[in-house]
Design a protein around this motif. Structure first.
Motif, PDB file in Angstrom:
ATOM      1  N   ASN A   3      88.040  61.172  49.082  1.00  0.00           N
ATOM      2  CA  ASN A   3      86.769  60.577  49.495  1.00  0.00           C
ATOM      3  C   ASN A   3      85.754  60.589  48.356  1.00  0.00           C
ATOM      4  OD1 ASN A   3      87.953  60.319  51.973  1.00  0.00           O
ATOM      5  ND2 ASN A   3      86.654  61.798  53.024  1.00  0.00           N
ATOM      6  N   LYS A  14      83.671  57.367  46.987  1.00  0.00           N
ATOM      7  CA  LYS A  14      82.205  57.342  46.975  1.00  0.00           C
ATOM      8  C   LYS A  14      81.680  57.110  45.564  1.00  0.00           C
ATOM      9  CE  LYS A  14      78.092  59.939  48.343  1.00  0.00           C
ATOM     10  NZ  LYS A  14      77.560  61.188  48.944  1.00  0.00           N
ATOM     11  N   LYS A  70      75.692  51.815  50.440  1.00  0.00           N
ATOM     12  CA  LYS A  70      75.088  53.047  49.923  1.00  0.00           C
ATOM     13  C   LYS A  70      74.031  53.594  50.877  1.00  0.00           C
ATOM     14  CE  LYS A  70      75.657  51.603  45.083  1.00  0.00           C
ATOM     15  NZ  LYS A  70      74.941  51.256  43.830  1.00  0.00           N
ATOM     16  N   TRP A 109      75.586  54.984  54.143  1.00  0.00           N
ATOM     17  CA  TRP A 109      76.788  55.783  53.902  1.00  0.00           C
ATOM     18  C   TRP A 109      76.975  56.889  54.940  1.00  0.00           C
ATOM     19  CZ3 TRP A 109      81.032  54.981  51.407  1.00  0.00           C
ATOM     20  CH2 TRP A 109      81.892  56.040  51.121  1.00  0.00           C
ATOM     21  N   GLY A 136      80.319  55.717  56.102  1.00  0.00           N
ATOM     22  CA  GLY A 136      81.088  56.264  54.987  1.00  0.00           C
ATOM     23  C   GLY A 136      82.485  56.698  55.370  1.00  0.00           C
ATOM     24  N   CYS A 195      85.922  55.050  53.812  1.00  0.00           N
ATOM     25  CA  CYS A 195      86.925  55.834  53.074  1.00  0.00           C
ATOM     26  C   CYS A 195      88.304  55.707  53.716  1.00  0.00           C
ATOM     27  CB  CYS A 195      86.505  57.296  53.016  1.00  0.00           C
ATOM     28  SG  CYS A 195      85.069  57.621  51.959  1.00  0.00           S
TER      29      CYS A 195
END
Length: 703
Positions: free
Chosen positions: A313, A317, A340, A343, A347, A351
């Motif tokens: 991850n 990121k 962003k 996230w 997020g 991922c």
């Protein structure tokens, strides 16, 4: 007054606007050019879109003493481009005249298509966005992880459109709060002790600042000025740039392959037909003889294993946050700024989707689909081939690519030959330039060794290289999966070894002067290829055969009309035989190589014409006068200073040129007008001091 009305001016101005608009003449701006530039800046006009011939005036008699210039042009103001966005001009052949006829076309009927979704980064300033995303992200979607991510992003588009619509017109909001603030301040001037008015002033002042910040952020994203930061009151500059770029991006007329001019819907069809001919098409290729011999260098086993380890991850990121906020989005319309800022909500799903690709080696068509943007390669594009296709990819695809690049970046130097200096850590573009400059030194003399230098142009190198030629190797199937059904260029490494193989097997090949010890035959920078050999027919024939074998297996052929060969002390009869063997165009030095003149002697002032012109063009645009002081400083430090520094890293620039460039930058910094003098507030030497010593941190070119 017609300042706020649409208007245009066109005809013979009897003077050029830029140095590159003449095939001969002075390397400096004349008084007439400066006056013309001042006039253009004062009345705030620009060239409208044009097609046809670039040079509009020819000097008689023609031949070796002839000269071509761009003296005729059609220019208009911003209001003209707002009211008539499709206006364009055609410069026709001049025939027996010395000036081109101009046809101005003003289409009255414009077909407006529904604009695709594009996420405006300004919405990340709204707290409502996070609540909106969090609410809709909870919707259950069945399917694989990548499909679920794509579908949730699709679901979000309509709510985001509604949120943007609720914001109103950003410029109108700024004007509204400005007027309200001015009215309150007038009332406060009459009643200075009114507490209620003071509180209202604070409220409207805060709203004005917020609305101004939103407008600037919105316009900056549209203007795509990546070197300039928002927050320095440059909204007018962004607006002018956006309006001018929107007009330039329109393609109203194009010439088809039969030489006929097309307009309207036919323009769209011509582009589609043209790119359908080779994008994604299969090209017949011969088998590679002894393919194992092409890949001599191999990765260490430990490094190879490390490159295919499980993706984390943290890697994903880091790859995402390395993407620029204002980069052009792909077909889904989402920018990196959206991912962003959201996230904490999306997020985990992001991922999982990326890691699913690395585990399954499969990718959704929605993810690796691209939008093709067309960038003109010439000042007056007329044919489809005058445009360079640029692929705009989705953020998910970019993130996958960046993870792969991060894995292989540190190992490229051990497997890519030293001849290739592009995109390899520890290697520099200046290596190629310095080597080439050293090898062509003395080409103008009629003594010494016979030498040849070939600058090879590969036809559509990034468009038509065969998919079947791209090697599949131990680095899993990640890279082929990324560009499945899309063709990319991976030609440099095999070509290096292909050349080496021919040199070893052909005893008639002779190395270029000073190249035998290094066994140096060519230099590569991406698809930019320079080949060096002895000035005899046998050596050139070996090069021709290696190019033909490479073309056979890769589907890439030299463009003979754009490829050049340069001779150093080669006799006329030998030169004729060489040109019969390899029908390249005979070139003359200096010529441009990687943005810098390749020259056989020392650099003269006349050879720096292009450098001064580049600086002049960057600061001579009238829209720059809308830059704030901080914006002008940033333009100088982030853009202008790098132009002469790049040249100076390879060549000794004449002192007169550095002095002239510093003069341009100094006048632009203090007056936003490079043509005026005597307005500097502080000595340039003080300006170039580091910030901690009271300067502005600019680089002194003559230090």
């Amino acid at each position: 007054m017609i300042k706020d009305d649409p208007w245009l001016v066109g005809g013979d101005f009897n003077v050029t606007l830029n140095l590159n608009e003449s095939t001969a003449g002075s390397s400096r701006y004349t008084r007439g050019m400066v006056d013309f530039l001042d006039c253009v800046n004062a009345i705030e006009i620009q060239d409208i879109n044009s097609n046809g011939l670039n040079f509009t005036w020819n000097q008689k008699p023609m031949g070796s003493n002839g000269m071509l210039k761009k003296l005729d042009r059609v220019m208009g103001n911003c209001k003209l481009l707002d009211v008539f966005p499709s206006i364009h001009a055609s410069f026709l052949p001049y025939g027996i005249s010395d000036h081109n006829p101009i046809v101005i076309k003003l289409p009255m009927r414009i077909k407006f298509n529904v604009l695709p979704f594009k996420f405006p980064n300004v919405l990340t300033l709204k707290p409502e966005l996070k609540d909106l995303v969090e609410k809709h992200w909870k919707i259950e979607v069945q399917g694989i992880k990548m499909f679920r991510l794509v579908q949730k992003l699709k679901i979000l588009k309509k709510p985001i459109r509604n949120l943007l619509k609720a914001q109103g017109h950003f410029s109108e909001n700024v004007n509204h709060f400005r007027k309200e603030l001015e009215a309150i301040q007038k009332d406060l001037d009459l009643d200075p002790f009114n507490i209620q008015l003071r509180e209202l002033e604070g409220i409207f002042l805060g709203e004005f600042k917020k609305s101004y910040e939103k407008e600037e952020s919105f316009l900056k994203q549209k203007a795509k000025i990546h070197w300039l930061k928002e927050g320095d009151s440059n909204s007018k500059f962004f607006h002018k740039i956006f309006k001018g770029r929107s007009h330039k991006n329109r393609i109203e007329a194009i010439m088809n392959r039969q030489g006929e001019w097309l307009e309207g819907e036919d323009v769209y069809k011509e582009f589609v037909d043209y790119f359908n001919d080779f994008l994604g098409s299969d090209f017949p290729c011969a088998d590679i003889i002894q393919p194992n011999s092409l890949f001599i260098k191999k990765l260490d086993l430990a490094d190879a294993v490390g490159m295919i380890k499980v993706v984390t991850n943290e890697e994903i990121k880091a790859a995402l946050f390395d993407i620029g906020d204002d980069k052009s989005p792909g077909p889904d319309g989402y920018s990196a700024k959206f991912f962003k800022s959201m996230w904490s909500i999306i997020g985990e799903d992001f991922c999982l989707a990326v890691k699913e690709f690395f585990a399954s080696e499969k990718i959704l068509k929605e993810v690796n689909a691209t939008v093709i943007a067309l960038v003109p390669k010439v000042d007056s594009p007329g044919k489809v081939s005058d445009f360079r296709p640029i692929s705009c990819c989705s953020v998910i695809y970019k993130c996958i690519s960046k993870v792969i690049v991060a894995r292989i970046r540190n190992h490229l130097g051990s497997i890519v030959a030293e001849n290739q200096s592009a995109f390899i850590p520890g290697r520099s573009i200046t290596d190629n330039i310095l080597l080439s400059q050293e090898l062509v030194r003395g080409y103008h003399r009629d003594r010494g060794f016979s030498r040849c230098a070939l600058k090879v142009d590969i036809q559509k190198v990034y468009d038509i290289v065969s998919w079947f030629y791209s090697p599949r190797h131990s680095f899993s199937f990640w890279i082929p999966s990324c560009y499945d059904k899309v063709d990319h260029a991976m030609c440099e490494l095999p070509f290096v070894h292909d050349q080496h193989k021919w040199i070893i097997s052909e005893p008639f090949f002779k190395f270029h002067w000073r190249c035998k010890k290094l066994k140096l035959t060519h230099l590569c920078f991406a698809d930019d290829l320079m080949i060096f050999c002895h000035g005899n027919t046998a050596s050139v024939r070996v090069i021709k055969e290696s190019l033909e074998e490479f073309a056979g297996v890769a589907g890439l052929h030299p463009n003979f009309s754009k490829s050049h060969i340069f001779f150093g002390n080669v006799k006329a009869n030998v030169k004729s035989k060489i040109l019969d063997t390899l029908p390249f165009v005979e070139g003359k030095l200096p010529m441009r190589y990687l943005g810098i003149p390749l020259i056989s002697t020392r650099l003269f002032i006349r050879d720096c014409k292009r450098l001064v012109d580049k600086v002049q063009c960057r600061i001579g645009d009238w829209r720059n006068k809308f830059l704030s002081y901080a914006g002008r400083l940033q333009l100088i430090s982030s853009v202008l200073l790098f132009l002469p520094v790049y040249w100076a890293s390879c060549l000794l620039i004449p002192a007169a040129i550095t002095k002239e460039i510093e003069k341009l930058m100094k006048n632009f910094l203090w007056d936003c007008d490079e043509s005026k003098r005597g307005r500097a507030k502080v000595a340039w030497s003080s300006v170039c001091k580091p910030v901690e010593y009271g300067g502005l941190g600019l680089r002194n070119l003559r230090a």
